[in-house]
Design a protein around this motif. Sequence first.
Motif, PDB file in Angstrom:
ATOM      1  N   LEU A  81       0.832  -1.206   0.000  1.00 48.47           N
ATOM      2  CA  LEU A  81       0.000   0.000   0.000  1.00 48.47           C
ATOM      3  C   LEU A  81       0.866   1.256   0.000  1.00 48.47           C
ATOM      4  CD1 LEU A  81      -2.974   1.007   0.207  1.00 48.47           C
ATOM      5  CD2 LEU A  81      -2.667   0.995   2.676  1.00 48.47           C
ATOM      6  N   ALA A  82       1.933   1.240   0.781  1.00 47.61           N
ATOM      7  CA  ALA A  82       2.840   2.392   0.830  1.00 47.61           C
ATOM      8  C   ALA A  82       3.615   2.548  -0.472  1.00 47.61           C
ATOM      9  CB  ALA A  82       3.807   2.242   2.000  1.00 47.61           C
ATOM     10  N   LEU A  83       3.901   1.433  -1.124  1.00 48.15           N
ATOM     11  CA  LEU A  83       4.690   1.455  -2.357  1.00 48.15           C
ATOM     12  C   LEU A  83       3.868   1.908  -3.562  1.00 48.15           C
ATOM     13  CD1 LEU A  83       7.596   0.688  -3.213  1.00 48.15           C
ATOM     14  CD2 LEU A  83       6.722  -1.565  -3.777  1.00 48.15           C
ATOM     15  N   ASP A  84       2.657   1.366  -3.711  1.00 44.06           N
ATOM     16  CA  ASP A  84       1.808   1.694  -4.860  1.00 44.06           C
ATOM     17  C   ASP A  84       0.345   1.424  -4.492  1.00 44.06           C
ATOM     18  OD1 ASP A  84       0.551   2.033  -7.308  1.00 44.06           O
ATOM     19  OD2 ASP A  84       1.983   0.815  -8.433  1.00 44.06           O
ATOM     20  N   ALA A  85      -0.334   2.437  -3.993  1.00 48.54           N
ATOM     21  CA  ALA A  85      -1.699   2.278  -3.482  1.00 48.54           C
ATOM     22  C   ALA A  85      -2.693   1.860  -4.564  1.00 48.54           C
ATOM     23  CB  ALA A  85      -2.166   3.562  -2.808  1.00 48.54           C
ATOM     24  N   ARG A  86      -2.612   2.458  -5.732  1.00 45.46           N
ATOM     25  CA  ARG A  86      -3.564   2.107  -6.804  1.00 45.46           C
ATOM     26  C   ARG A  86      -3.421   0.643  -7.197  1.00 45.46           C
ATOM     27  NH1 ARG A  86      -3.681   5.649 -11.804  1.00 45.46           N
ATOM     28  NH2 ARG A  86      -5.509   4.356 -12.109  1.00 45.46           N
ATOM     29  N   TYR A  87      -2.190   0.195  -7.327  1.00 43.54           N
ATOM     30  CA  TYR A  87      -1.955  -1.207  -7.681  1.00 43.54           C
ATOM     31  C   TYR A  87      -2.446  -2.124  -6.565  1.00 43.54           C
ATOM     32  CZ  TYR A  87       0.274  -5.580  -8.819  1.00 43.54           C
ATOM     33  OH  TYR A  87       0.495  -6.899  -9.090  1.00 43.54           O
ATOM     34  N   PHE A  88      -2.198  -1.726  -5.314  1.00 41.85           N
ATOM     35  CA  PHE A  88      -2.645  -2.540  -4.182  1.00 41.85           C
ATOM     36  C   PHE A  88      -4.145  -2.802  -4.251  1.00 41.85           C
ATOM     37  CE2 PHE A  88      -4.847  -2.507  -0.112  1.00 41.85           C
ATOM     38  CZ  PHE A  88      -4.384  -3.690   0.430  1.00 41.85           C
ATOM     39  N   TRP A  89      -4.952  -1.747  -4.454  1.00 48.96           N
ATOM     40  CA  TRP A  89      -6.402  -1.924  -4.454  1.00 48.96           C
ATOM     41  C   TRP A  89      -6.880  -2.774  -5.623  1.00 48.96           C
ATOM     42  CZ3 TRP A  89      -8.872  -1.506  -0.220  1.00 48.96           C
ATOM     43  CH2 TRP A  89      -8.443  -0.631   0.762  1.00 48.96           C
ATOM     44  N   ARG A  90      -6.273  -2.578  -6.790  1.00 50.88           N
ATOM     45  CA  ARG A  90      -6.654  -3.413  -7.944  1.00 50.88           C
ATOM     46  C   ARG A  90      -6.297  -4.878  -7.686  1.00 50.88           C
ATOM     47  NH1 ARG A  90      -3.811   0.416 -10.953  1.00 50.88           N
ATOM     48  NH2 ARG A  90      -2.418  -1.229 -11.671  1.00 50.88           N
ATOM     49  N   ARG A  91      -5.126  -5.111  -7.128  1.00 52.41           N
ATOM     50  CA  ARG A  91      -4.666  -6.473  -6.868  1.00 52.41           C
ATOM     51  C   ARG A  91      -5.518  -7.133  -5.782  1.00 52.41           C
ATOM     52  NH1 ARG A  91      -0.619  -9.907  -9.028  1.00 52.41           N
ATOM     53  NH2 ARG A  91      -0.608 -11.677  -7.629  1.00 52.41           N
ATOM     54  N   LEU A  92      -5.870  -6.375  -4.737  1.00 49.03           N
ATOM     55  CA  LEU A  92      -6.683  -6.947  -3.672  1.00 49.03           C
ATOM     56  C   LEU A  92      -8.053  -7.376  -4.190  1.00 49.03           C
ATOM     57  CD1 LEU A  92      -6.628  -7.609  -0.658  1.00 49.03           C
ATOM     58  CD2 LEU A  92      -7.703  -5.399  -0.250  1.00 49.03           C
TER      59      LEU A  92
END
Length: 142
Positions: free
Chosen positions: A68-79
Amino acid sequence: MTYDLFPQCIGTRHIAALTEKIAAYAPNVSSEHTPVSAFDKWVLASNLQKSIRRGLAHIAIGTATRLLALDARYFWRRLLLIAYEDVGFANIGLCYDLLKFFRREAAHAQLGVERVATYFVNALSQSLSRTSRNQTRTTIGA
């Protein structure tokens, strides 16, 4: 004929109840369970998916906070992808809750983006953990 899979998940009352659940959730984030050398988002994403799939909530939460700290947009899509790919029908209501909540930046700001993220990561991990225990009992008892 149409079927409503989510009769309890419609409207603002459900979102308000979910917001209250997330607000009451106290995340238990510990760096001891986070991969020390993982600064690559692809490694973190893989670790997140594997730890959720195995029901390892503490590892999943630690990995989620780093991703989440590294790349929030990617985190949410991946989750969201992990939720539907790995949890799916084991807890379809939770997947739906994540779908309705993952783009609500105002709620993320109000509750804290880390709290919202760890709530869903923990819930997904626990969901699969319970499902696998139930399947094991069914298999052993059969």
